[in-house]
Design an enzyme around this catalytic site. Structure first.
Site, PDB file in Angstrom:
ATOM      1  CB  CYS A   1      -1.358  -0.311   1.325  1.00 11.85           C
ATOM      2  SG  CYS A   1      -2.155   0.904   1.103  1.00 11.85           S
TER       3      CYS A   1
ATOM      4  CG  ASP B   1      -3.653  -0.394   9.758  1.00 17.74           C
ATOM      5  OD1 ASP B   1      -3.376  -0.391  10.648  1.00 17.74           O
ATOM      6  OD2 ASP B   1      -3.998   0.580   9.343  1.00 17.74           O
TER       7      ASP B   1
END
Length: 211
Positions: A10, A131
């Site tokens: 990412c 996350d």
């Protein structure tokens, strides 16, 4: 064949990093359209990256509390494969935007040190990305989540991306505990925000693939 999760790199901001991710074996790359992120990329630069990859990897557009019409317009103009909603969006809003854009949905769920395992809907909702919860930050904090909580979530929902503080050194252990569908890495393989360290990126992917 032994179990092996998919890999998402990412915070890609340039063609060189995108190509290095693909050559090293990444399955997904994330393009961050959140303007407050140090890894923000505009649509023009994102289009250059997408064109350069020639569909050799899945493209994920990352958005934070963005308007539905902007998410849909960006997804359609770039022909991306999935949208990752990483803000405070409700599940209902997230599902409706993904349906309107006709793309796969990844919804981020932030987990703090004292969190309980969140009750998430089962398939066919899409994917959830676990996350770390960090004040004022939507991802990329480098903080590690409690893998025991992530494991409890993964036992009931197999469509899990595991993020939060993963590194070449700890990702194997995280995979063994959580058994996620995919692992997601960003800040730990950078030489500075938005610029990947190609050697660290390769080491991370090798750690996942070689165990």
């Amino acid at each position: 064949m032994p179990y092996q999760p998919k890999i998402k790199i990412c915070g890609i901001t340039n063609i060189a990093d995108a190509r290095a991710a693909v050559e090293s074996g990444a399955d997904f790359i994330g393009l961050n359209f959140y303007r407050k992120s140090p890894r923000y990329i505009d649509v023009v630069e994102a289009a250059k990256i997408v064109r350069s990859l020639k569909q050799s990897v899945k493209i994920v557009g990352v958005f934070v509390n963005e308007r539905a019409d902007i998410v849909c317009e960006t997804a359609r103009s770039l022909a991306i494969d999935a949208i990752q909603l990483h803000g405070d969006e409700t599940l209902e809003f997230a599902a409706s935007v993904a349906k309107a854009a006709d793309v796969t949905l990844i919804k981020a769920v932030r987990i703090g040190p004292n969190s309980q395992a969140p009750g998430l809907p089962l398939q066919p909702f899409g994917y959830f990305l676990l996350d770390a919860l960090a004040d004022g930050v939507y991802g990329g904090s480098g903080l590690t989540i409690d893998w025991r909580i992530a494991r409890d979530v993964s036992l009931h929902n197999k469509n899990i991306f595991l993020a939060g503080g993963l590194t070449p050194d700890n990702v194997k252990n995280a995979i063994e505990i959580v058994h996620p569908f995919a692992v997601d890495v960003c800040s730990s393989i950078e030489c500075l925000p938005g610029k990947k360290d190609h050697q660290k990126m390769k080491q991370f992917i090798e750690a996942v693939k070689l165990g």
